[in-house]
Design a protein around this motif. Structure first.
Motif, PDB file in Angstrom:
ATOM      1  N   LYS A  85       8.747  -5.632  -7.896  1.00  0.00           N
ATOM      2  CA  LYS A  85       9.329  -4.466  -7.377  1.00  0.00           C
ATOM      3  C   LYS A  85       8.556  -3.108  -7.714  1.00  0.00           C
ATOM      4  O   LYS A  85       8.170  -2.343  -6.748  1.00  0.00           O
ATOM      5  CB  LYS A  85      10.832  -4.416  -7.824  1.00  0.00           C
ATOM      6  N   GLN A  87       5.420  -2.885  -8.430  1.00  0.00           N
ATOM      7  CA  GLN A  87       4.328  -3.166  -7.412  1.00  0.00           C
ATOM      8  C   GLN A  87       4.453  -2.500  -6.397  1.00  0.00           C
ATOM      9  O   GLN A  87       3.688  -1.827  -5.649  1.00  0.00           O
ATOM     10  CB  GLN A  87       3.683  -4.622  -7.756  1.00  0.00           C
ATOM     11  N   GLU A  88       5.507  -3.041  -5.613  1.00  0.00           N
ATOM     12  CA  GLU A  88       5.748  -2.722  -4.260  1.00  0.00           C
ATOM     13  C   GLU A  88       6.060  -1.250  -4.120  1.00  0.00           C
ATOM     14  O   GLU A  88       5.461  -0.704  -3.103  1.00  0.00           O
ATOM     15  CB  GLU A  88       7.179  -3.821  -3.704  1.00  0.00           C
ATOM     16  N   VAL A  89       6.870  -0.542  -5.135  1.00  0.00           N
ATOM     17  CA  VAL A  89       7.210   0.565  -4.945  1.00  0.00           C
ATOM     18  C   VAL A  89       6.219   1.714  -5.233  1.00  0.00           C
ATOM     19  O   VAL A  89       5.830   2.632  -4.588  1.00  0.00           O
ATOM     20  CB  VAL A  89       8.314   0.957  -5.922  1.00  0.00           C
ATOM     21  N   VAL A  91       2.811   1.049  -4.376  1.00  0.00           N
ATOM     22  CA  VAL A  91       2.076   0.913  -3.166  1.00  0.00           C
ATOM     23  C   VAL A  91       2.728   1.744  -1.982  1.00  0.00           C
ATOM     24  O   VAL A  91       1.953   2.647  -1.477  1.00  0.00           O
ATOM     25  CB  VAL A  91       2.057  -0.576  -2.596  1.00  0.00           C
ATOM     26  N   VAL A  92       3.956   1.829  -1.890  1.00  0.00           N
ATOM     27  CA  VAL A  92       4.624   2.708  -0.915  1.00  0.00           C
ATOM     28  C   VAL A  92       4.491   4.038  -1.181  1.00  0.00           C
ATOM     29  O   VAL A  92       4.107   4.765  -0.704  1.00  0.00           O
ATOM     30  CB  VAL A  92       5.938   2.481  -0.539  1.00  0.00           C
ATOM     31  N   ALA A  95       1.214   5.613  -0.609  1.00  0.00           N
ATOM     32  CA  ALA A  95       1.067   5.993   0.814  1.00  0.00           C
ATOM     33  C   ALA A  95       1.745   7.217   1.064  1.00  0.00           C
ATOM     34  O   ALA A  95       1.125   8.115   1.696  1.00  0.00           O
ATOM     35  CB  ALA A  95       1.540   4.885   1.760  1.00  0.00           C
ATOM     36  N   MET A 162      12.008   6.653  -3.570  1.00  0.00           N
ATOM     37  CA  MET A 162      10.764   5.669  -4.267  1.00  0.00           C
ATOM     38  C   MET A 162      10.606   6.005  -5.672  1.00  0.00           C
ATOM     39  O   MET A 162      10.760   5.400  -6.351  1.00  0.00           O
ATOM     40  CB  MET A 162       9.564   5.778  -3.454  1.00  0.00           C
TER      41      MET A 162
ATOM     42  N   ALA B  95       2.207   6.839   8.291  1.00  0.00           N
ATOM     43  CA  ALA B  95       2.017   6.496   7.041  1.00  0.00           C
ATOM     44  C   ALA B  95       2.155   5.013   6.504  1.00  0.00           C
ATOM     45  O   ALA B  95       1.422   4.313   6.089  1.00  0.00           O
ATOM     46  CB  ALA B  95       2.043   7.338   6.257  1.00  0.00           C
ATOM     47  N   LEU B  96       3.459   4.744   6.928  1.00  0.00           N
ATOM     48  CA  LEU B  96       4.065   3.448   6.494  1.00  0.00           C
ATOM     49  C   LEU B  96       3.461   2.033   7.443  1.00  0.00           C
ATOM     50  O   LEU B  96       2.958   1.142   6.693  1.00  0.00           O
ATOM     51  CB  LEU B  96       5.548   3.331   6.732  1.00  0.00           C
ATOM     52  N   LEU B  99      -0.235   1.788   6.405  1.00  0.00           N
ATOM     53  CA  LEU B  99      -0.239   1.052   5.075  1.00  0.00           C
ATOM     54  C   LEU B  99       0.090  -0.491   5.488  1.00  0.00           C
ATOM     55  O   LEU B  99      -0.794  -1.387   5.029  1.00  0.00           O
ATOM     56  CB  LEU B  99       0.421   1.487   4.183  1.00  0.00           C
ATOM     57  N   LEU B 103      -2.350  -3.702   4.854  1.00  0.00           N
ATOM     58  CA  LEU B 103      -2.034  -4.858   3.940  1.00  0.00           C
ATOM     59  C   LEU B 103      -1.982  -6.156   4.756  1.00  0.00           C
ATOM     60  O   LEU B 103      -2.443  -7.352   4.272  1.00  0.00           O
ATOM     61  CB  LEU B 103      -0.812  -4.659   3.167  1.00  0.00           C
ATOM     62  N   GLY B 151       3.736  -8.361   3.316  1.00  0.00           N
ATOM     63  CA  GLY B 151       4.290  -8.974   2.031  1.00  0.00           C
ATOM     64  C   GLY B 151       4.976  -7.674   0.989  1.00  0.00           C
ATOM     65  O   GLY B 151       4.518  -8.081  -0.223  1.00  0.00           O
ATOM     66  N   ASN B 152       5.460  -6.894   1.480  1.00  0.00           N
ATOM     67  CA  ASN B 152       6.111  -5.849   0.600  1.00  0.00           C
ATOM     68  C   ASN B 152       7.432  -5.436   1.095  1.00  0.00           C
ATOM     69  O   ASN B 152       7.548  -4.788   2.104  1.00  0.00           O
ATOM     70  CB  ASN B 152       5.111  -4.729   0.619  1.00  0.00           C
ATOM     71  N   ALA B 153       8.382  -6.053   0.397  1.00  0.00           N
ATOM     72  CA  ALA B 153       9.798  -5.698   1.076  1.00  0.00           C
ATOM     73  C   ALA B 153      10.123  -4.359   0.930  1.00  0.00           C
ATOM     74  O   ALA B 153      10.966  -3.950   1.895  1.00  0.00           O
ATOM     75  CB  ALA B 153      10.735  -6.765   0.124  1.00  0.00           C
ATOM     76  N   THR B 154       9.447  -3.867  -0.123  1.00  0.00           N
ATOM     77  CA  THR B 154      10.149  -2.395  -0.282  1.00  0.00           C
ATOM     78  C   THR B 154       9.631  -1.449   0.852  1.00  0.00           C
ATOM     79  O   THR B 154      10.208  -0.801   1.445  1.00  0.00           O
ATOM     80  CB  THR B 154       9.761  -1.672  -1.599  1.00  0.00           C
ATOM     81  N   LEU B 155       8.390  -1.717   1.138  1.00  0.00           N
ATOM     82  CA  LEU B 155       7.604  -0.979   2.525  1.00  0.00           C
ATOM     83  C   LEU B 155       8.670  -1.470   3.729  1.00  0.00           C
ATOM     84  O   LEU B 155       8.832  -0.612   4.627  1.00  0.00           O
ATOM     85  CB  LEU B 155       6.278  -1.540   2.579  1.00  0.00           C
TER      86      LEU B 155
END
Lengths: 230, 230
Positions: A85, A87-89, A91-92, A95, A162, B95-96, B99, B103, B151-155
């Motif tokens: 989680k 890692q995901e956060v 990355v977002v 951005a 985030m 931006a999202l 990104l 990815l 592959g980023n659920a948060t995104l």
DNA sequence: ATTCGATATTTTGCATACAAAAATCATTTG
DNA sequence: CAAATGATTTTTGTATGCAAAATATCGAAT
């Protein structure tokens, strides 16, 4: 005649639900309520001095922010602090901050940049004295101000959500001297780029800065995990 | 012995609160509940077949997504559809998606890309026949799939929240033939870049595509405004 | 001793009740 | 006739009640 006593009338009127949201969010972000803690409605409501109804509304609100997880018929728990989680956060967040940096370079007033620079020097001072807590406070303020300078409230809100996750991990990041120095140096460059209003550069710096922050958080999480396993 | 009938037990159990969130979100996104509509709790609860409690919880949840606004002691309204807000949303969404595009080019399985390509052809077919509604459906699916491939659920969750605002504006965007053709052409290039796994290119294309979408939405909002003024 | 099962307790999810605030409406007054 | 005032109704915000689900407890059986 103006009505000086009235300026706060609307803003002041806070709903119990909102104060509960803020209190609960703080409890989670500060780590007072550890990850995966079960949120017992009766107990928590009593602790926060309300009834279950506003508390439940607050829990639903924070669930949308991802700070709590809802388990059907089993209530809610503080969202687990998983490395994946994080890692995901990051990355977002990378951005979003990169975008904010770029926009800030275009939109910030000179006074804003001066303010941020001032915060930066405060931060340097606390770094020099090894005062971690205050260092973090100014660090957060700087990032917050950069976001604000982007002049995009929607971006700011997404960032806050985030960032809450990152803050939560912060308290377990024991900055080693070396890493700390590096982070400060990165900030130095960021301030420089902002002053030159070099959006592309600031964008890149913010990305790198966050990537390094992620590494630190991941190490800390790994350390916590091995500690828990012994 | 295995318990084959049990595999869905957890996923299936939905809370009333969640179905209300989905219903209410749909009502808002589809425009059934127009911007700035006051949400009368008694009436809405009856309409959705529940009591006020789960409805209020749903309202709080959607407030966090920005689809409704809470007015202290005055309930809640469907969030207004302001041009400034739309601009902000599109910037963040840009931006999202950029990104996500980047990815996706790294992480997507070949099968995923093939699926997206198939959706693309469906979309082309509906474009050719001038079937706007179905065109939109596939269009949305394509964007959704690209996000998923990141592959980023948060995104993905952040994207969904932003995209809800855009969807809400969609129903008033009367695509002129020319603009429509242009959008399709942009999609063509996007699919190409994705197939080549050219992340940088896809990123740029998505940004441009969204910028153009914003222009269309702004024109539509402008048109609606002048219409309302007469 | 451990596992299983029945029962008791707790906790959640939803509905309702009640008080306070806001909105509405009628009436009066200038 | 418009604006202001006050009573009435509606609506919101919070607390509480109740049924169903989950959890804990205790005892029996292997």
């Amino acid at each position: 005649m103006l009505q000086p006593s009235n300026v706060t009338s609307l803003a002041e009127r806070r709903l119990l639900h909102e104060t509960v949201v803020d209190q609960l969010r703080d409890l989670i972000v500060q780590g007072e309520l550890a990850p995966e803690t079960k949120l017992n409605e009766r107990v928590l409501a009593e602790r926060l001095g309300t009834s279950r109804t506003p508390l439940r509304e607050a829990i639903k609100f924070l669930a949308s922010e991802g700070l709590v997880e809802l388990l059907p018929n089993r209530g809610a728990v503080v969202a687990p602090l998983k490395p994946e989680k994080m890692q995901e956060v990051f990355v977002v967040l990378g951005a979003l901050e990169a975008l904010a940096g770029d926009l800030a370079c275009r939109n910030a007033a000179d006074a804003d940049i001066a303010d941020i620079r001032a915060l930066h020097y405060h931060m340097l001072a606390h770094h020099a004295r090894g005062e971690l807590a205050q260092y973090f406070r100014y660090n957060q303020q700087i990032h917050q101000r950069i976001i604000d300078c982007a002049g995009n409230a929607t971006l700011a809100q997404a960032w806050r959500a985030m960032n809450a996750h990152v803050k939560r991990a912060r308290y377990l990041a024991n900055l080693s001297g070396e890493r700390w120095d590096k982070a400060v140096k990165e900030h130095e460059e960021m301030i420089e780029a902002l002053t030159r209003r070099d959006g592309a550069k600031l964008q890149a710096l913010l990305r790198d800065h966050l990537a390094n922050k992620l590494v630190m958080v991941m190490e800390a999480l790994q350390a916590r995990k091995t500690e828990a396993a012994r």
